[in-house]
Design a protein around this motif. Structure first.
Motif, mmCIF file in Angstrom:
data_model
loop_
_atom_site.group_PDB
_atom_site.id
_atom_site.type_symbol
_atom_site.label_atom_id
_atom_site.label_comp_id
_atom_site.label_asym_id
_atom_site.label_seq_id
_atom_site.Cartn_x
_atom_site.Cartn_y
_atom_site.Cartn_z
ATOM 1 N N ARG A 148 -19.823 21.943 -2.782
ATOM 2 C CA ARG A 148 -21.227 21.923 -2.370
ATOM 3 C C ARG A 148 -21.670 20.505 -2.017
ATOM 4 O O ARG A 148 -22.853 20.263 -1.767
ATOM 5 N N ASP A 172 -24.366 24.269 9.802
ATOM 6 C CA ASP A 172 -24.895 24.412 8.446
ATOM 7 C C ASP A 172 -24.488 25.747 7.834
ATOM 8 O O ASP A 172 -24.331 25.859 6.614
ATOM 9 N N GLU A 173 -24.337 26.766 8.680
ATOM 10 C CA GLU A 173 -23.979 28.093 8.183
ATOM 11 C C GLU A 173 -22.498 28.170 7.785
ATOM 12 O O GLU A 173 -22.130 28.852 6.835
ATOM 13 N N SER A 193 -22.165 25.382 0.452
ATOM 14 C CA SER A 193 -23.591 25.221 0.163
ATOM 15 C C SER A 193 -24.400 26.455 0.533
ATOM 16 O O SER A 193 -25.419 26.759 -0.104
ATOM 17 N N SER A 194 -23.960 27.179 1.568
ATOM 18 C CA SER A 194 -24.676 28.373 2.008
ATOM 19 C C SER A 194 -24.136 29.642 1.365
ATOM 20 O O SER A 194 -24.533 30.754 1.761
ATOM 21 N N TYR A 195 -23.248 29.479 0.393
ATOM 22 C CA TYR A 195 -22.627 30.634 -0.266
ATOM 23 C C TYR A 195 -22.846 30.516 -1.779
ATOM 24 O O TYR A 195 -21.971 30.064 -2.514
#
Length: 261
Positions: A148, A172-173, A193-195
């Motif tokens: 992250r 970012d995704e 970070s998105s998970y």
């Protein structure tokens, strides 16, 4: 015969820290066809060598119940000078969890942590060896770091360990970089970070012939499916945990990947 590659801090080995040596022996023996050998010399040290078709593929290490360390698969990176790599780790924001120690007849190892605290092993072999990952069922096929703290961690691997990172995706995704490009890639760094449900840390992948069959067998043997089989560029893959909760992943290589091997 091709000459072994010079060490360049790429994944070269994995081993399992387990609080249930017998349970892990039964689980992985039936799942991957591994033969776990407990010889007299290493049994007292809490270590077992693991073989597949006569070749050593990994090792099991007994986890001290008082250590408060979770059972896990550990990835090791080959380095030319483990002492220099440990020093560079401290210089660039990492930590040394285990100072370099000699493994009789094999080499020198250490355990370090990146700036986010994620641990990884370092190994300097006494003799050069081919440590390339295999696509044969039951063998290590890939290693990647889930983090992250992507920017800080990616910079650490570039400056402290000399990685040349290539972006596969940089949004970012979905942000994923590999050490090496295309078929020459040897490891990956994944920004999770998105998970929110993903677990940070190094993940070991093992090759299998059929992802669905392997998942079904793992569950029958007492394992847990964390992510169901799904398609990826590399092949059909899934994420599992074993009988003590140690996470690992499997890949049934795609025909495209096999043709590039």
């Amino acid at each position: 015969m091709p000459a072994p590659k010079d060490p360049r801090a790429e994944p070269c080995w994995v081993d399992l820290l387990t609080s249930d040596m017998e349970g892990s022996t039964q689980f992985y023996g039936q799942l991957f066809g591994w033969e776990v050998r407990h010889d007299e010399e290493t049994r007292d040290e809490g270590y077992a060598e693991v073989y597949l078709n006569g070749e050593m593929v990994t090792g099991f290490i007994a986890n001290d119940p008082d250590s408060e360390v979770q059972d896990a698969w550990t990835t090791y990176l080959n380095v030319t000078d483990v002492h220099a790599a440990a020093y560079a780790t401290k210089m660039h924001g990492g930590k040394v969890y285990l100072k370099p120690i000699d493994i009789p007849g094999q080499g020198t190892m250490a355990i370090i942590g990146d700036p986010a605290g994620t641990g990884v092993g370092l190994f300097q072999a006494f003799q050069s060896a081919d440590t390339t990952a295999s696509r044969a069922p039951g063998t290590r096929i890939w290693n990647e770091l889930h983090t992250r703290h992507f920017e800080a961690v990616a910079r650490f691997y570039r400056v402290a360990l000399g990685w040349c990172l290539s972006p596969v995706s940089d949004t970012d995704e979905f942000r994923y970089h590999t050490y090496g490009q295309g078929s020459e890639a040897v490891a990956g760094i994944f920004d999770i970070s998105s998970y929110p449900d993903s677990k940070a840390g190094w993940r070991a992948y093992f090759a299998v012939a059929d992802a669905e069959q392997t998942v079904a067998l793992a569950e029958k043997l007492g394992g847990t499916t964390i992510h169901e089989p799904h398609d990826s560029y590399f092949g059909r893959m899934a994420v599992l945990s074993d009988v003590t909760g140690a996470e690992f992943a499997i890949i049934a290589p795609s025909r495209k990947q096999e043709s590039e091997a």
